[in-house]
Design a protein around this motif. Structure first.
Motif, PDB file in Angstrom:
ATOM      1  N   ILE A 279       0.760  -1.267   0.095  1.00 51.04           N
ATOM      2  CA  ILE A 279       0.189  -0.005   0.038  1.00 51.04           C
ATOM      3  C   ILE A 279       0.899   1.174   0.014  1.00 51.04           C
ATOM      4  O   ILE A 279       1.642   1.398   1.040  1.00 51.04           O
ATOM      5  N   ALA A 280       0.719   2.246  -0.864  1.00 48.19           N
ATOM      6  CA  ALA A 280       1.742   3.035  -1.306  1.00 48.19           C
ATOM      7  C   ALA A 280       0.806   4.490  -1.370  1.00 48.19           C
ATOM      8  O   ALA A 280      -0.211   4.380  -1.917  1.00 48.19           O
ATOM      9  N   THR A 281       1.499   5.462  -1.164  1.00 46.95           N
ATOM     10  CA  THR A 281       1.015   6.702  -1.654  1.00 46.95           C
ATOM     11  C   THR A 281       1.937   7.559  -2.498  1.00 46.95           C
ATOM     12  O   THR A 281       3.238   7.466  -2.364  1.00 46.95           O
ATOM     13  N   ARG A 282       1.325   8.197  -3.327  1.00 45.12           N
ATOM     14  CA  ARG A 282       2.111   9.004  -4.169  1.00 45.12           C
ATOM     15  C   ARG A 282       2.758  10.088  -3.649  1.00 45.12           C
ATOM     16  O   ARG A 282       3.762  10.980  -4.319  1.00 45.12           O
ATOM     17  N   TYR A 283       2.671  10.561  -2.553  1.00 44.63           N
ATOM     18  CA  TYR A 283       2.978  11.811  -1.922  1.00 44.63           C
ATOM     19  C   TYR A 283       4.196  11.379  -1.124  1.00 44.63           C
ATOM     20  O   TYR A 283       4.698  12.154  -0.306  1.00 44.63           O
ATOM     21  N   ASP A 284       4.645  10.267  -1.016  1.00 49.75           N
ATOM     22  CA  ASP A 284       5.970   9.445  -0.379  1.00 49.75           C
ATOM     23  C   ASP A 284       7.161  10.404  -0.594  1.00 49.75           C
ATOM     24  O   ASP A 284       7.486  10.340  -1.640  1.00 49.75           O
ATOM     25  N   GLU A 285       7.706  11.042   0.576  1.00 47.50           N
ATOM     26  CA  GLU A 285       8.852  11.844   0.152  1.00 47.50           C
ATOM     27  C   GLU A 285      10.022  11.222   0.876  1.00 47.50           C
ATOM     28  O   GLU A 285      11.333  11.524   0.842  1.00 47.50           O
ATOM     29  N   VAL A 286       9.886  10.171   1.318  1.00 45.01           N
ATOM     30  CA  VAL A 286      10.889   9.190   2.026  1.00 45.01           C
ATOM     31  C   VAL A 286      11.351   7.860   0.957  1.00 45.01           C
ATOM     32  O   VAL A 286      12.620   7.871   0.728  1.00 45.01           O
ATOM     33  N   VAL A 287      10.265   7.063   1.040  1.00 43.84           N
ATOM     34  CA  VAL A 287      10.623   6.036  -0.028  1.00 43.84           C
ATOM     35  C   VAL A 287      10.510   6.613  -1.460  1.00 43.84           C
ATOM     36  O   VAL A 287       9.364   6.472  -1.839  1.00 43.84           O
ATOM     37  N   THR A 288      11.525   6.819  -2.116  1.00 45.05           N
ATOM     38  CA  THR A 288      11.325   7.447  -3.463  1.00 45.05           C
ATOM     39  C   THR A 288      12.090   6.752  -4.436  1.00 45.05           C
ATOM     40  O   THR A 288      13.086   6.305  -4.286  1.00 45.05           O
ATOM     41  N   PRO A 289      11.612   6.524  -5.881  1.00 44.34           N
ATOM     42  CA  PRO A 289      10.306   7.127  -6.019  1.00 44.34           C
ATOM     43  C   PRO A 289       9.276   5.801  -5.611  1.00 44.34           C
ATOM     44  O   PRO A 289       9.505   4.840  -5.233  1.00 44.34           O
ATOM     45  N   TYR A 290       8.174   6.540  -5.470  1.00 45.10           N
ATOM     46  CA  TYR A 290       7.029   5.755  -4.577  1.00 45.10           C
ATOM     47  C   TYR A 290       6.880   4.426  -5.214  1.00 45.10           C
ATOM     48  O   TYR A 290       6.466   3.461  -4.581  1.00 45.10           O
ATOM     49  N   ARG A 291       7.020   4.163  -6.517  1.00 46.64           N
ATOM     50  CA  ARG A 291       6.605   2.798  -7.461  1.00 46.64           C
ATOM     51  C   ARG A 291       7.843   2.037  -7.029  1.00 46.64           C
ATOM     52  O   ARG A 291       7.578   0.882  -7.411  1.00 46.64           O
ATOM     53  N   SER A 292       8.887   2.412  -6.655  1.00 48.58           N
ATOM     54  CA  SER A 292       9.690   1.359  -6.165  1.00 48.58           C
ATOM     55  C   SER A 292       9.412   0.260  -5.092  1.00 48.58           C
ATOM     56  O   SER A 292      10.014  -0.541  -4.677  1.00 48.58           O
ATOM     57  N   GLN A 293       8.298   0.790  -4.359  1.00 46.83           N
ATOM     58  CA  GLN A 293       7.898   0.082  -3.352  1.00 46.83           C
ATOM     59  C   GLN A 293       7.156  -1.201  -3.754  1.00 46.83           C
ATOM     60  O   GLN A 293       6.976  -2.114  -3.096  1.00 46.83           O
TER      61      GLN A 293
END
Length: 302
Positions: free
Chosen positions: A232-246
């Protein structure tokens, strides 16, 4: 080397540590002195049980929810603060819920998840065995935030966890590390910064995109047979970037972007694991897919 360049090495490492902050330090429950990184500290977890309903080792899973849920905090988090929102949410829905501290560094209280991640996975293995013994369950479900959503994959892949885990749910997991919005690309320009990061906070160094730990973890595929995975990801993640890498690839994987469920959800890295009830609703769906209901913006009041 110019004096300002010598100073920027440690500064860069400290900046990385601050950026990787996974949970705010709020109302921390008093804890015992931190244990060595290879053992499991349960003092904060036990303190929580009397008032919150989680970490109750007398809890027996029900027919509706036959597996206990183990919550795994993020970097610089702990077994209490990370879960003040999600743990009661799940307890109120009939789950037996447990949480652990891991990755402690000597002399550093409250802020955990900083030790070597392979050692932290060993702590998780010990803790899961304890939960299974207490509850009599055959398997657990694991829910983790940030590092806590990635680290269990090491347990599943290398420490025999696949036989003991039914599902892994990651909230903003650092599955392929992070570029920290490109900040890690600056490390080669500041001699000593990378060494400082490895020496003082190996749990952070292991999460830098391209690290030896992540290379080993992701080699040969993201998943192991027999385990269901939800990210479960958020496009506004500022730590684990880029978010799609999750996101993960492989059988029995479901990747979820919060904004596909509720376009006005503005949660970033911390909020998705600590206060976002839309994310919590989707966690519940992942734990109990047979009774899943659509997650929408209205789930915030569910």
């Amino acid at each position: 080397m110019l004096p300002w360049k010598r100073a920027l090495g440690p500064l860069t490492a400290l900046l990385l540590a601050a950026t990787f902050l996974a949970t705010p330090a709020v109302a921390a429950t008093p804890t015992a002195a931190p244990t060595a990184p290879t053992s499991v500290s349960t003092a904060p977890a036990l303190s929580a049980s009397s008032s919150s309903g989680w970490n109750d080792y007398s809890c027996k899973p029900s027919a509706a929810h036959p597996r206990p849920v183990v919550l795994v905090h993020g970097t610089l988090g702990n077994a209490i603060d990370n879960w003040l929102g999600l743990a009661p949410y799940l307890v109120n829905r009939g789950y037996c819920v447990f949480s652990l501290d891991y990755g402690q560094l000597p002399g550093v209280p409250f802020f955990y998840g900083l030790g070597p991640i392979d050692a932290s996975a060993g702590q998780l293995a010990t803790y899961v065995d304890r939960v299974l013994a207490a509850t009599g369950a055959a398997k657990v479900d694991v829910v983790g935030h940030s590092q806590g959503g990635m680290m269990p994959r090491y347990y599943l892949k290398f420490l025999g966890g696949a036989a003991k885990v039914n599902a892994l749910v990651g909230l903003a997991p650092s599955n392929r590390g992070s570029t920290l919005l490109g900040l890690t690309r600056l490390l080669p320009y500041f001699p000593g910064a990378g060494d400082l990061l490895n020496e003082k906070t190996p749990g952070l160094a292991d999460q830098v995109a391209g690290s030896a730990f992540l290379t080993k973890l992701n080699a040969g595929g993201d998943t192991v047979p027999g385990v269901r995975y939800t990210v479960i990801a958020t496009r506004y993640d500022e730590v684990v970037t880029p978010y799609r890498s999750q996101f993960l690839t492989g059988p029995d994987v479901r990747n979820v972007l919060l904004q596909d469920l509720c376009p006005v959800d503005l949660s970033e890295h911390v909020a998705i694991g600590t206060i976002d009830r839309i994310a919590f609703h989707e966690v519940n769906n992942a734990l109990d897919p047979a009774r899943a209901t659509p997650t929408t913006c209205a789930s915030v009041i569910g």
